[in-house]
Design an enzyme around this catalytic site. Structure first.
Site, PDB file in Angstrom:
ATOM      1  N   ASN A   1       0.874  -1.213  -0.045  1.00  0.00           N
ATOM      2  CA  ASN A   1      -0.091   0.036   0.028  1.00  0.00           C
ATOM      3  C   ASN A   1       0.781   1.116  -0.107  1.00  0.00           C
ATOM      4  O   ASN A   1       1.917   1.182   0.528  1.00  0.00           O
ATOM      5  CB  ASN A   1      -0.803   0.072   1.329  1.00  0.00           C
ATOM      6  CG  ASN A   1      -1.976  -1.111   1.136  1.00  0.00           C
ATOM      7  OD1 ASN A   1      -2.147  -1.790   0.093  1.00  0.00           O
ATOM      8  ND2 ASN A   1      -2.447  -1.527   2.405  1.00  0.00           N
TER       9      ASN A   1
ATOM     10  N   HIS B   1       5.977  -0.768  -2.735  1.00  0.00           N
ATOM     11  CA  HIS B   1       5.284   0.082  -3.806  1.00  0.00           C
ATOM     12  C   HIS B   1       5.579   1.782  -3.795  1.00  0.00           C
ATOM     13  O   HIS B   1       4.975   2.368  -4.500  1.00  0.00           O
ATOM     14  CB  HIS B   1       4.003  -0.251  -4.315  1.00  0.00           C
ATOM     15  CG  HIS B   1       3.883  -1.677  -4.705  1.00  0.00           C
ATOM     16  ND1 HIS B   1       2.756  -2.325  -4.823  1.00  0.00           N
ATOM     17  CD2 HIS B   1       4.627  -2.421  -5.387  1.00  0.00           C
ATOM     18  CE1 HIS B   1       2.919  -3.440  -5.372  1.00  0.00           C
ATOM     19  NE2 HIS B   1       4.109  -3.598  -5.723  1.00  0.00           N
TER      20      HIS B   1
ATOM     21  N   GLY C   1      -5.635  -8.823   2.899  1.00  0.00           N
ATOM     22  CA  GLY C   1      -6.112  -8.197   1.847  1.00  0.00           C
ATOM     23  C   GLY C   1      -5.360  -8.034   0.662  1.00  0.00           C
ATOM     24  O   GLY C   1      -5.279  -6.853   0.039  1.00  0.00           O
TER      25      GLY C   1
HETATM   26  P1  OAD Z   1      -6.214  -5.356  -4.972  1.00  0.00           P
HETATM   27  O1  OAD Z   1      -7.124  -4.547  -5.276  1.00  0.00           O
HETATM   28  O2  OAD Z   1      -5.624  -6.344  -6.384  1.00  0.00           O
HETATM   29  O3  OAD Z   1      -6.776  -6.560  -3.992  1.00  0.00           O
HETATM   30  C1  OAD Z   1      -7.340  -6.237  -2.927  1.00  0.00           C
HETATM   31  C2  OAD Z   1      -7.657  -7.610  -2.226  1.00  0.00           C
HETATM   32  O4  OAD Z   1      -8.239  -7.077  -0.675  1.00  0.00           O
HETATM   33  C3  OAD Z   1      -8.826  -8.244  -2.832  1.00  0.00           C
HETATM   34  O5  OAD Z   1      -8.202  -9.783  -2.801  1.00  0.00           O
HETATM   35  C4  OAD Z   1     -10.096  -8.325  -1.914  1.00  0.00           C
HETATM   36  O6  OAD Z   1     -11.004  -9.677  -1.756  1.00  0.00           O
HETATM   37  C5  OAD Z   1      -9.515  -7.996  -0.605  1.00  0.00           C
HETATM   38  N1  OAD Z   1     -10.255  -7.321   0.221  1.00  0.00           N
HETATM   39  C6  OAD Z   1     -11.341  -6.623   0.009  1.00  0.00           C
HETATM   40  N2  OAD Z   1     -11.816  -5.936   1.252  1.00  0.00           N
HETATM   41  C7  OAD Z   1     -11.110  -6.571   2.191  1.00  0.00           C
HETATM   42  C8  OAD Z   1     -11.375  -6.506   3.737  1.00  0.00           C
HETATM   43  N3  OAD Z   1     -12.188  -5.762   4.240  1.00  0.00           N
HETATM   44  N4  OAD Z   1     -10.687  -7.214   4.292  1.00  0.00           N
HETATM   45  C9  OAD Z   1      -9.697  -8.343   3.764  1.00  0.00           C
HETATM   46  N5  OAD Z   1      -9.715  -8.266   2.460  1.00  0.00           N
HETATM   47  C10 OAD Z   1     -10.550  -7.515   1.652  1.00  0.00           C
HETATM   48  O7  OAD Z   1      -5.172  -4.908  -4.138  1.00  0.00           O
HETATM   49  P2  OAD Z   1      -3.470  -5.467  -3.940  1.00  0.00           P
HETATM   50  O8  OAD Z   1      -3.440  -6.846  -4.013  1.00  0.00           O
HETATM   51  O9  OAD Z   1      -3.040  -4.784  -2.821  1.00  0.00           O
HETATM   52  O10 OAD Z   1       0.209  -1.521  -7.257  1.00  0.00           O
HETATM   53  O11 OAD Z   1      -2.922  -4.804  -5.153  1.00  0.00           O
HETATM   54  C11 OAD Z   1      -1.488  -4.995  -5.499  1.00  0.00           C
HETATM   55  C12 OAD Z   1      -1.003  -3.839  -6.318  1.00  0.00           C
HETATM   56  O12 OAD Z   1      -1.816  -3.838  -7.598  1.00  0.00           O
HETATM   57  C13 OAD Z   1      -1.205  -2.518  -5.669  1.00  0.00           C
HETATM   58  O13 OAD Z   1      -0.107  -2.184  -4.718  1.00  0.00           O
HETATM   59  C14 OAD Z   1      -1.066  -1.475  -6.831  1.00  0.00           C
HETATM   60  C15 OAD Z   1      -1.986  -2.298  -7.859  1.00  0.00           C
HETATM   61  O14 OAD Z   1      -1.641  -2.131  -9.024  1.00  0.00           O
HETATM   62  C16 OAD Z   1       0.832  -0.160  -7.413  1.00  0.00           C
HETATM   63  O15 OAD Z   1       0.218   0.593  -7.261  1.00  0.00           O
HETATM   64  C17 OAD Z   1       2.432  -0.325  -7.784  1.00  0.00           C
END
Ligand code: OAD
Length: 243
Positions: A103, A120, A187
């Site tokens: 994040n 990131h 998450g």
């Molecule tokens: P994503 O948006 O890809 O995934 C978010 C995850 O959080 C999903 O698996 C949801 O199911 C889960 N989720 C949602 N609400 C939740 C809650 N209340 N409790 C627990 N889990 C929950 O986000 P990231 O995996 O962080 O990169 O994405 C990775 C990277 O992709 C980011 O850092 C960003 C993006 O492009 C950059 O900015 C370089």
């Protein structure tokens, strides 16, 4: 929530010698910060290639800054939630050794976590597109900030698609991953490399993986404990069992 599974996961954390955490956008969802790929996710409504690549910035820096200023404004209105606070508590108790986050919202540090690796980058840090200047914004950007040293455009110090992660941060992160014998993954959709593979490094060395998510991910099949639920509810529930 499955109480037996929760208790087993809590015990795995307590029994670990070197417990670490990996977080993604889902941990900040209950702070009202949009995720990237879920329902209402940023990449569902905006084109990442137009907003989060070096070439997009070269083409249209004012559009990119407008988007980042909007996100900075949104995040400045948000507060850390019970999931961020539980990680702070675990660090203070000496249970959590390190926190690796994808994040850029800065909420872990605002909550009080200390040993945080922001792989990131950070939405509030600036870097010059031309010289070695680095600075920090105290409020959302207005227009295109320019470098006080060379007057060229400043950009947010975040990792864009096609860019490499900071080698110094990555050195620390890989050292921590190799020491870890338990990792909680909270998450993240586990779709973006290299962060998606971090838990597998711990697993391959015999460590336990605990995943907290509202829906299964690419990782779920390989984890030891999949805790289905919101981070802001699941982490405090785990904490209550860790006395
Ligand atoms: P994503 O948006 O890809 O995934 C978010 C995850 O959080 C999903 O698996 C949801 O199911 C889960 N989720 C949602 N609400 C939740 C809650 N209340 N409790 C627990 N889990 C929950 O986000 P990231 O995996 O962080 O990169 O994405 C990775 C990277 O992709 C980011 O850092 C960003 C993006 O492009 C950059 O900015 C370089």
């Amino acid at each position: 929530m499955n109480g037996v599974l929760l208790k087993e996961a809590a015990d795995a954390i307590l029994n670990a010698d070197y417990f670490i955490a990996l977080t993604g956008a889902g941990i900040s969802k209950e702070s009202k910060i949009p995720t990237f790929r879920g329902e209402d996710g940023l990449w569902r409504n905006y084109d990442a290639m137009e907003l989060a690549t070096p070439s997009a910035f070269t083409r249209n820096p004012s559009l990119i800054w407008e988007w980042y200023a909007w996100r900075q404004g949104l995040i400045s209105e948000c507060e850390p939630n019970p999931a961020h606070n539980t990680l702070v508590r675990w660090e203070e108790r000496g249970i959590l050794k390190t926190l690796i986050t994808q994040n850029v919202d800065g909420l872990h540090i605002r909550a009080g976590s200390v040993n945080v690796h922001e792989v990131h980058g950070d939405l509030w840090t600036l870097k010059c597109t031309s010289c070695n200047y680095r600075g920090r914004l105290m409020q959302p950007a207005t227009g295109i900030p320019s470098c006080p040293q060379c007057n060229n455009h400043l950009r947010p110090d975040v990792v864009w698609f096609g860019e490499l992660l900071d080698p110094v941060i990555m050195d620390h992160v890989y050292t921590e991953l190799e020491r870890a014998d338990a990792c909680i993954v909270i998450g993240t959709s586990a779709l973006v490399q290299p962060a998606a593979s971090f838990p597998l490094i711990v697993k391959q060395r015999g460590g336990k993986i605990i995943e907290v998510n509202v829906e299964p991910t690419m990782l779920t099949g390989t984890v030891d404990f999949y805790l289905s639920g919101k981070a802001g509810e699941t982490l405090p529930a785990l904490d209550e069992l860790m006395i």
